[in-house]
Design a protein around this motif. Structure first.
Motif, PDB file in Angstrom:
ATOM      1  N   THR B  43       0.834  -1.205   0.000  1.00  0.00           N
ATOM      2  CA  THR B  43       0.000   0.000   0.000  1.00  0.00           C
ATOM      3  C   THR B  43       0.870   1.256   0.000  1.00  0.00           C
ATOM      4  O   THR B  43       0.595   2.210  -0.746  1.00  0.00           O
ATOM      5  CB  THR B  43      -0.966   0.008   1.211  1.00  0.00           C
ATOM      6  OG1 THR B  43      -1.641  -1.255   1.261  1.00  0.00           O
ATOM      7  CG2 THR B  43      -2.008   1.105   1.088  1.00  0.00           C
ATOM      8  N   ASP B  71      -6.714   0.220   3.613  1.00  0.00           N
ATOM      9  CA  ASP B  71      -5.846   0.465   2.457  1.00  0.00           C
ATOM     10  C   ASP B  71      -6.486   1.451   1.482  1.00  0.00           C
ATOM     11  O   ASP B  71      -5.816   2.340   0.958  1.00  0.00           O
ATOM     12  CB  ASP B  71      -5.511  -0.839   1.742  1.00  0.00           C
ATOM     13  CG  ASP B  71      -4.578  -1.702   2.583  1.00  0.00           C
ATOM     14  OD1 ASP B  71      -4.140  -1.228   3.648  1.00  0.00           O
ATOM     15  OD2 ASP B  71      -4.300  -2.841   2.174  1.00  0.00           O
ATOM     16  N   GLU B 119      -4.570  -4.099  -6.121  1.00  0.00           N
ATOM     17  CA  GLU B 119      -3.793  -4.524  -4.951  1.00  0.00           C
ATOM     18  C   GLU B 119      -4.502  -5.745  -4.385  1.00  0.00           C
ATOM     19  O   GLU B 119      -5.582  -5.661  -3.814  1.00  0.00           O
ATOM     20  CB  GLU B 119      -3.717  -3.397  -3.910  1.00  0.00           C
ATOM     21  CG  GLU B 119      -2.840  -3.798  -2.730  1.00  0.00           C
ATOM     22  CD  GLU B 119      -2.752  -2.771  -1.601  1.00  0.00           C
ATOM     23  OE1 GLU B 119      -3.057  -1.588  -1.809  1.00  0.00           O
ATOM     24  OE2 GLU B 119      -2.380  -3.188  -0.495  1.00  0.00           O
TER      25      GLU B 119
END
Lengths: 226, 226
Positions: B43, B71, B119
């Motif tokens: 992150t 995040d 992600e």
């Protein structure tokens, strides 16, 4: 459909785990399932732990990795019998299942054994879903991973009785708030035992080892009563 | 039986991934799938990366976690649109699947978008098995995790085009052999691009960002030709 199949796999696993649990109980063996992210330091923790509890507590280790025998090689130095499982041989499984533990335990001489440690595959998600017939579960967390892992991976923390916050020797070099990490853990699993440890320096291992000793002694006592 | 079902799930996923890939190509969007263990610093890497490439490269992020929006909250600061997926809502999945990405992408305004970063869930095992329709895959590895992760989790390293060895600011305090880590990576994936980075200090981010820029430009060029 996927969910139904997963449920079925978990049901089969739960039955095998119950058999393992009965078998280990009959033999008075305390079984500890140690889980973590990759690279949390669990092998070093176990090396140091075994060196300190052996031979007083007769111990063996089953260690799971997708590939390599690196961890078994390191743990063998302690003198404890070690069985390495490479899940790559059956599809690269992300966890150890109960039947895998049953097979591995057959390769160990269980006579006189007090403690069986299972070092699970490095993964903070899937291993928490698989009961292997253990008596207790422990999660090792490196402080380099950040404070919020318990709230991000709550199942693992709910399922474990104890948490080791490891690599505390790195704390001076990290922006890590120990108090916040403990608050997050307490939020997910109130009253969980938390040990701050550095496997590298040995700091904090005393209370962790006392925790194991108590549980192994209790299990041996239960077998004698039976 | 379990293996057969898993195969089926992966086949369905592969079809969905191919549709995603076609869709993103038509829109000239470069898709990057970023994977790692929990707490590798991905992150922070993405925060710093987005700050440096935006608005020149119009970017959006899909971020997967089992729980929390930590995040997404951090990434939003960059000004890029961010969609948080919590896999806890559908069983606590240990990876992002292609259909999940398709649903998430619908929530983003794709007009004028150059780069979509995914992600993935923090897990060095399962996400490597799921094609999401990305153009490239990257694995972030914290040096605090030890040198041998590539040989222990080979699928992840074979499937990724680049590896970031992150948290190099911790190197002075670790017994970490960078050369050995690079040798292990080269053993599993010869010629893999490896970047040594510290998201904290910003060191090493230049070559990583150049790597992204080249690929985004190439993708945009391909769309113009079509």
């Amino acid at each position: 459909m996927e969910v139904k199949v997963v449920r079925n796999v978990l049901d089969v696993n739960a039955k095998m785990a119950a058999e393992n649990r009965r078998f280990f109980a009959e033999n008075g063996i305390f079984v500890l399932n140690v889980m973590s992210s990759p690279g949390s330091g669990k092998t070093t923790i176990l090396e140091k732990t075994l060196t300190r509890i052996m031979p007083e507590i007769q111990s063996a280790v089953i260690v799971g990795d997708i590939c390599t025998t690196n961890d078994a090689d390191r743990l063998s130095i302690s003198g404890a019998p070690v069985v390495q499982i490479n899940t790559d041989e059956f599809g690269g499984d992300c966890h150890l299942a109960a039947h895998v533990i049953e097979n591995a335990a057959r390769q160990i001489d269980l006579a006189g054994l007090d403690l069986l440690i299972v070092e699970n595959v490095g993964n903070l998600v899937c291993p928490a879903e698989f009961d292997i017939g253990e008596d207790a579960r422990v999660v090792v967390l490196s402080v380099a991973e950040g404070e919020d892992k318990s709230v991000k991976y709550p199942l693992m923390f709910r399922e474990c009785q104890a948490c080791l916050l490891n690599k505390t020797d790195l704390l001076p070099y990290l922006d890590y708030d120990l108090e916040k990490a403990r608050q997050y853990i307490d939020q997910v699993h109130p009253g969980m035992s938390v040990f701050e440890t550095s496997a590298k320096t040995g700091e904090g291992l005393d209370s962790w080892i006392s925790w194991i000793r108590e549980r192994v002694a209790e299990k041996a006592g239960l077998q004698q009563q039976a």
